[in-house]
Motif scaffolding. Structure first.
Motif, PDB file in Angstrom:
ATOM      1  N   UNK A  35      -2.127  -3.588  12.135  1.00 26.26           N
ATOM      2  CA  UNK A  35      -2.088  -4.382  10.906  1.00 26.26           C
ATOM      3  C   UNK A  35      -1.582  -3.549   9.734  1.00 26.26           C
ATOM      4  N   UNK A  36      -1.128  -4.244   8.709  1.00 26.84           N
ATOM      5  CA  UNK A  36      -0.681  -3.569   7.478  1.00 26.84           C
ATOM      6  C   UNK A  36      -1.072  -4.398   6.269  1.00 26.84           C
ATOM      7  N   UNK A  37      -1.094  -3.739   5.111  1.00 28.08           N
ATOM      8  CA  UNK A  37      -1.423  -4.412   3.863  1.00 28.08           C
ATOM      9  C   UNK A  37      -0.715  -3.757   2.707  1.00 28.08           C
ATOM     10  N   UNK A  38      -0.697  -4.452   1.587  1.00 25.26           N
ATOM     11  CA  UNK A  38      -0.037  -3.926   0.394  1.00 25.26           C
ATOM     12  C   UNK A  38      -0.809  -2.739  -0.168  1.00 25.26           C
ATOM     13  N   UNK A  39      -0.088  -1.849  -0.797  1.00 23.86           N
ATOM     14  CA  UNK A  39      -0.696  -0.650  -1.370  1.00 23.86           C
ATOM     15  C   UNK A  39      -1.806  -1.015  -2.351  1.00 23.86           C
ATOM     16  N   UNK A  45      -2.240  -8.072   5.461  1.00 26.06           N
ATOM     17  CA  UNK A  45      -1.184  -9.027   5.144  1.00 26.06           C
ATOM     18  C   UNK A  45      -0.459  -9.512   6.393  1.00 26.06           C
ATOM     19  N   UNK A  46      -0.302  -8.654   7.369  1.00 28.06           N
ATOM     20  CA  UNK A  46       0.354  -9.027   8.616  1.00 28.06           C
ATOM     21  C   UNK A  46      -0.223  -8.193   9.754  1.00 28.06           C
ATOM     22  N   UNK A 111     -10.396   0.489   8.982  1.00 24.64           N
ATOM     23  CA  UNK A 111     -10.777   0.330  10.389  1.00 24.64           C
ATOM     24  C   UNK A 111     -11.633  -0.914  10.594  1.00 24.64           C
ATOM     25  N   UNK A 112     -12.500  -1.205   9.632  1.00 25.51           N
ATOM     26  CA  UNK A 112     -13.381  -2.365   9.763  1.00 25.51           C
ATOM     27  C   UNK A 112     -12.597  -3.678   9.745  1.00 25.51           C
ATOM     28  N   UNK A 113     -11.369  -3.652   9.203  1.00 25.16           N
ATOM     29  CA  UNK A 113     -10.551  -4.856   9.125  1.00 25.16           C
ATOM     30  C   UNK A 113      -9.897  -5.200  10.457  1.00 25.16           C
ATOM     31  N   UNK A 172       6.687  -2.772   8.246  1.00 23.41           N
ATOM     32  CA  UNK A 172       5.855  -2.461   7.082  1.00 23.41           C
ATOM     33  C   UNK A 172       6.771  -2.228   5.883  1.00 23.41           C
ATOM     34  N   UNK A 173       6.519  -2.927   4.812  1.00 17.02           N
ATOM     35  CA  UNK A 173       7.386  -2.841   3.645  1.00 17.02           C
ATOM     36  C   UNK A 173       6.967  -1.720   2.697  1.00 17.02           C
ATOM     37  N   UNK A 174       7.958  -1.089   2.089  1.00 11.41           N
ATOM     38  CA  UNK A 174       7.744  -0.128   1.019  1.00 11.41           C
ATOM     39  C   UNK A 174       6.629   0.856   1.269  1.00 11.41           C
TER      40      UNK A 174
END
Length: 242
Positions: A35-39, A45-46, A111-113, A172-174
């Motif tokens: 998974x990834x998320x915005x800074x 997010x995805x 990690x919990x996410x 993963x963006x930016x």
């Protein structure tokens, strides 16, 4: 024979205290989430998910290949190891809980996410050798694309004989963060999207053979022939008795 591993170019261990957790019922199946998320936002997010079965590994998973720039972290409830791409292998013992690998900018609770069980009480082990039965993980982070700055996170896992067990890829963006979570589970998930309207037989048999026990309705001519036969049999019996 045990597998050899190169010594770390950078290895830092940070002990994390944790309560002894009960082992999940069975440790053959594992849930994997990349998974990834915005800074600076602790929200996924995805993501991509899959499951794999590695009964022979007994919860032992080794990061055997890692291609990336920078320093990353491998974590369980038993401890955290910070590493670079030159320091392999990393051995996880996930027989009693989950483990994770994360980018340096991932939130503290990333990690919990992405895990579905409490974290393993066994700390990751850096360097040394991998057990012969350990499942083998490969992870890479591509350089930023010149077009949009995105990076591709690629993860795959095989059994000890290099037979594929599963894989996932994520763009993963930016400066987005990413995290990989692996959790033991007792049973695999059922088919999440069964076909509600399966396609009919495109070429059904117009005249299937009637097997034993399959009753059929006689044709009208069959009844006529049976009646004539019964009449002829009665006339023949009367002739004999005359």
């Amino acid at each position: 024979m045990a597998r050899g591993g190169r010594k770390w170019s950078i290895v830092l261990g940070v002990a994390l205290g944790g309560l002894l957790l009960p082992a999940p019922a069975g440790a053959s199946w594992f849930n994997v989430t990349l998974a990834s998320g915005f800074s600076d936002v602790a929200e996924v997010q995805t993501s991509q998910q899959f499951q794999f079965d590695s009964a022979d590994a007994g919860g032992l998973l080794g990061l055997a290949s890692f291609l990336a720039e920078g320093t990353y972290k491998a974590s369980t409830d038993g401890g955290t190891v910070f590493f670079t791409g030159g320091g392999l292998p990393i051995l996880f013992n996930l027989s009693n809980g989950s483990g994770s690998i994360a980018s340096p900018n991932a939130p503290a609770d990333a990690a919990a996410l992405v895990t579905t069980t409490p974290a393993s009480t066994e700390a990751p082990v850096a360097g040394g050798v991998l057990p012969d039965n350990a499942a083998l993980m490969r992870l890479s982070v591509s350089p930023a694309s010149e077009d949009d700055g995105n990076r591709i996170i690629s993860f795959s896992i095989t059994d000890s004989n290099l037979s594929p067990l599963g894989s996932a890829n994520l763009s993963v963006s930016g400066d987005s963060w990413w995290v990989l979570g692996i959790s033991p589970t007792s049973t695999p998930d059922p088919d999440p999207d069964p076909d509600p309207d399966p396609d009919p037989d495109p070429d059904p048999d117009p005249d299937p053979d009637d097997g034993p026990g399959n009753a059929t309705t006689p044709e009208p001519s069959t009844f006529a022939m049976a009646a004539l036969g019964a009449g002829a049999l009665g006339w023949w019996r009367r002739r004999r008795s005359a």
